[in-house]
Design a protein around this motif. Structure first.
Motif, PDB file in Angstrom:
ATOM      1  N   UNK A 201       0.827  -1.213   0.000  1.00 18.63           N
ATOM      2  CA  UNK A 201       0.000   0.000   0.000  1.00 18.63           C
ATOM      3  C   UNK A 201       0.861   1.264   0.000  1.00 18.63           C
ATOM      4  N   UNK A 202       1.894   1.288   0.822  1.00 20.13           N
ATOM      5  CA  UNK A 202       2.770   2.456   0.899  1.00 20.13           C
ATOM      6  C   UNK A 202       3.505   2.649  -0.418  1.00 20.13           C
ATOM      7  N   UNK A 203       3.979   1.588  -1.025  1.00 17.42           N
ATOM      8  CA  UNK A 203       4.700   1.734  -2.300  1.00 17.42           C
ATOM      9  C   UNK A 203       3.758   2.249  -3.376  1.00 17.42           C
ATOM     10  N   UNK A 204       2.500   1.823  -3.345  1.00 19.54           N
ATOM     11  CA  UNK A 204       1.518   2.343  -4.299  1.00 19.54           C
ATOM     12  C   UNK A 204       1.289   3.834  -4.092  1.00 19.54           C
ATOM     13  N   UNK A 205       1.150   4.234  -2.808  1.00 17.72           N
ATOM     14  CA  UNK A 205       0.962   5.645  -2.492  1.00 17.72           C
ATOM     15  C   UNK A 205       2.194   6.464  -2.871  1.00 17.72           C
ATOM     16  N   UNK A 206       3.372   5.938  -2.586  1.00 18.84           N
ATOM     17  CA  UNK A 206       4.604   6.651  -2.925  1.00 18.84           C
ATOM     18  C   UNK A 206       4.756   6.781  -4.438  1.00 18.84           C
ATOM     19  N   UNK A 207       4.409   5.727  -5.144  1.00 20.43           N
ATOM     20  CA  UNK A 207       4.475   5.772  -6.601  1.00 20.43           C
ATOM     21  C   UNK A 207       3.497   6.810  -7.130  1.00 20.43           C
ATOM     22  N   UNK A 208       2.312   6.837  -6.565  1.00 20.63           N
ATOM     23  CA  UNK A 208       1.301   7.815  -6.978  1.00 20.63           C
ATOM     24  C   UNK A 208       1.779   9.234  -6.666  1.00 20.63           C
ATOM     25  N   UNK A 209       2.338   9.473  -5.483  1.00 23.93           N
ATOM     26  CA  UNK A 209       2.843  10.803  -5.104  1.00 23.93           C
ATOM     27  C   UNK A 209       3.988  11.226  -6.028  1.00 23.93           C
ATOM     28  N   UNK A 210       4.863  10.291  -6.326  1.00 23.57           N
ATOM     29  CA  UNK A 210       5.974  10.584  -7.217  1.00 23.57           C
ATOM     30  C   UNK A 210       5.465  10.919  -8.620  1.00 23.57           C
ATOM     31  N   UNK A 211       4.487  10.178  -9.083  1.00 28.95           N
ATOM     32  CA  UNK A 211       3.894  10.445 -10.404  1.00 28.95           C
ATOM     33  C   UNK A 211       3.212  11.813 -10.413  1.00 28.95           C
ATOM     34  N   UNK A 212       2.544  12.161  -9.294  1.00 27.55           N
ATOM     35  CA  UNK A 212       1.901  13.474  -9.202  1.00 27.55           C
ATOM     36  C   UNK A 212       2.940  14.597  -9.249  1.00 27.55           C
ATOM     37  N   UNK A 213       4.052  14.398  -8.556  1.00 20.29           N
ATOM     38  CA  UNK A 213       5.113  15.408  -8.566  1.00 20.29           C
ATOM     39  C   UNK A 213       5.702  15.575  -9.974  1.00 20.29           C
ATOM     40  N   UNK A 214       5.942  14.454 -10.633  1.00 15.06           N
ATOM     41  CA  UNK A 214       6.488  14.506 -11.994  1.00 15.06           C
ATOM     42  C   UNK A 214       5.497  15.199 -12.918  1.00 15.06           C
ATOM     43  N   UNK A 215       4.238  14.854 -12.805  1.00 11.06           N
ATOM     44  CA  UNK A 215       3.197  15.466 -13.634  1.00 11.06           C
ATOM     45  C   UNK A 215       3.096  16.966 -13.341  1.00 11.06           C
ATOM     46  N   UNK A 216       3.174  17.336 -12.061  1.00  8.36           N
ATOM     47  CA  UNK A 216       3.113  18.745 -11.681  1.00  8.36           C
ATOM     48  C   UNK A 216       4.292  19.509 -12.280  1.00  8.36           C
ATOM     49  N   UNK A 217       5.487  18.922 -12.216  1.00  7.37           N
ATOM     50  CA  UNK A 217       6.656  19.563 -12.811  1.00  7.37           C
ATOM     51  C   UNK A 217       6.504  19.693 -14.322  1.00  7.37           C
ATOM     52  N   UNK A 218       5.963  18.666 -14.949  1.00  6.18           N
ATOM     53  CA  UNK A 218       5.727  18.721 -16.395  1.00  6.18           C
ATOM     54  C   UNK A 218       4.736  19.835 -16.741  1.00  6.18           C
TER      55      UNK A 218
END
Length: 186
Positions: A19-36
């Protein structure tokens, strides 16, 4: 710890880790998307700013071209009129052409007053006033009005017309420098 608890703790840690790895992956993807998105927005803003600067530069260039053409035409009509006046062959057509050239130049000068930088405007203003001074003298001479001074003879006006090429050249050079076509003047 009992043998039943250890597998439960391991299973619990596995579930929590998943669950934590899924959340971390989602947060990381959100950060990358936000930067993009931020990068894309900055790029669009830069493109809009570049487009606006380019449009302003093109409008200024077009203003300069039209004003330069109108100034040259006005000067040419003054010269034609001077020749006709000296020969005693001034016609209504020549008067009309000179007046049209004057109106066209005044219109282009008025547009330039609202678009060009102050240093360029000072030179354009000197050209405008010089052309109009010659126009006034020629029209007074054509109308039989006595000259206001020594500089209002046919000979003096011709000297002014011929010498005016330098002012037209200076105006053109300053306009070219203003839009980056010509290097700094000495």
């Amino acid at each position: 710890m009992s043998s039943t608890v250890v597998p439960l703790v391991i299973a619990f840690l596995g579930i929590v880790g998943t669950l934590v790895s899924g959340l971390m992956t989602q947060r990381l993807a959100e950060r990358v998307k936000s930067k993009e998105l931020d990068h894309s927005e900055r790029q669009r803003a830069d493109e809009r700013q570049y487009g606006a600067k380019r449009a302003m530069a093109e409008a200024l260039r077009a203003c300069y071209v039209i004003l330069n053409t109108a100034s040259l035409d006005y000067h040419s009509e003054l010269n034609h009129f001077w020749h006709a006046l000296g020969a005693g062959h001034v016609t209504d057509d020549l008067r009309s052409r000179l007046d049209d050239a004057r109106r066209e130049h005044r219109a282009r000068y008025s547009e330039a007053q609202m678009q060009v930088p102050d240093d360029v405007l000072a030179t354009i203003d000197r050209v405008h006033r010089g052309l109009n001074r010659m126009y006034g003298v020629l029209k007074r001479l054509d109308g039989g009005i006595l000259p206001h001074g020594e500089d209002e003879s046919l000979k003096q006006v011709h000297t002014q017309i011929v010498g005016f090429w330098d002012q037209l050249g200076e105006m053109r050079q300053i306009m070219r420098k203003s839009i980056g076509v010509s290097p700094e003047m000495p």
